[in-house]
Design a protein around this motif. Structure first.
Motif, short mmCIF file in Angstrom:
data_model
loop_
_atom_site.label_atom_id
_atom_site.label_comp_id
_atom_site.label_asym_id
_atom_site.label_seq_id
_atom_site.Cartn_x
_atom_site.Cartn_y
_atom_site.Cartn_z
N ILE A 57 -8.80 -8.37 1.14
CA ILE A 57 -9.96 -8.74 2.09
C ILE A 57 -9.28 -10.23 2.67
O ILE A 57 -8.62 -10.87 2.09
N TRP A 75 -7.91 -1.50 -6.12
CA TRP A 75 -7.48 -2.42 -5.28
C TRP A 75 -7.66 -2.60 -3.91
O TRP A 75 -7.30 -2.02 -2.96
N ARG A 76 -8.34 -3.74 -3.46
CA ARG A 76 -8.61 -4.05 -2.06
C ARG A 76 -8.22 -5.36 -1.73
O ARG A 76 -8.06 -6.32 -2.35
N LYS A 121 0.83 -1.29 0.09
CA LYS A 121 -0.07 -0.10 -0.05
C LYS A 121 0.82 1.34 0.13
O LYS A 121 0.77 2.15 -0.65
N GLN A 181 -6.48 2.73 -6.74
CA GLN A 181 -7.79 2.97 -6.80
C GLN A 181 -9.05 1.85 -6.70
O GLN A 181 -9.91 1.99 -6.15
#
Length: 172
Positions: free
Chosen positions: A105, A102-103, A84, A100
């Motif tokens: 989990i 990309w997550r 990050k 923007q």
């Protein structure tokens, strides 16, 4: 007549069901791949780690499944934090665009073998962009990348599974 809330909830249930089916497929393939790879690894002489394979999505949405050893979750999450940071510090406009959508989990419950499942959920995908973690880290943290890659690689209980999805219907 169904309310909007019911339709949205039904959509999320379908997505959750699709993810559960995918997770089962991933776990089955990881177990099969590990069973096949073990004899080959035992017979192969010690050699340098191969260069990471490019992680390029071809669909509208991409998911990378990462099966992480239970005692390595903190290490994995540390490297994800560095990722990050790398995306935020990078001068590369593609990296800014990737960040923007990309997550990361995590399934908070252990899966087969006590491992944990993390997923990189990318929506939308940046076409032709390479989502290989080590390559992104190398551009921003060249002095640290070898140590970070060593820590990152030791986290995995199996390989990375990359899947591509196309949008069928947008319920917005």
């Amino acid at each position: 007549m169904l309310s909007t809330r019911t339709s949205v909830a039904a959509g999320w249930r379908r997505i959750a069901l699709a993810l559960v089916v995918t997770v089962v497929a991933v776990l089955t393939s990881v177990g099969f791949a590990n069973a096949q790879a073990a004899p080959a690894q035992a017979a192969a002489p010690a050699q340098a780690a191969p260069a990471p394979q490019a992680r390029v999505f071809t669909g509208d949405i991409g998911i990378m499944f990462n099966v992480i050893k239970p005692d390595k979750t903190a290490d994995f999450e540390m490297v994800v934090g560095k990722l990050k940071e790398a995306l935020a510090k990078s001068d590369d406009p593609v990296h800014k665009q990737m960040a923007q959508g990309w997550r990361v989990i995590k399934n908070p419950e252990p899966i087969q073998g006590g491992n944990y499942l993390y997923a990189f959920l990318v929506d939308p995908v940046v076409k032709d962009a390479d989502y290989t973690v080590s390559k992104i880290l190398a551009k921003v943290f060249p002095a640290e990348v070898q140590e970070l890659f060593k820590v990152y690689s030791a986290c995995f209980a199996g390989g990375v599974t990359l899947q591509n999805y196309t949008t069928l219907v947008n319920m917005k």
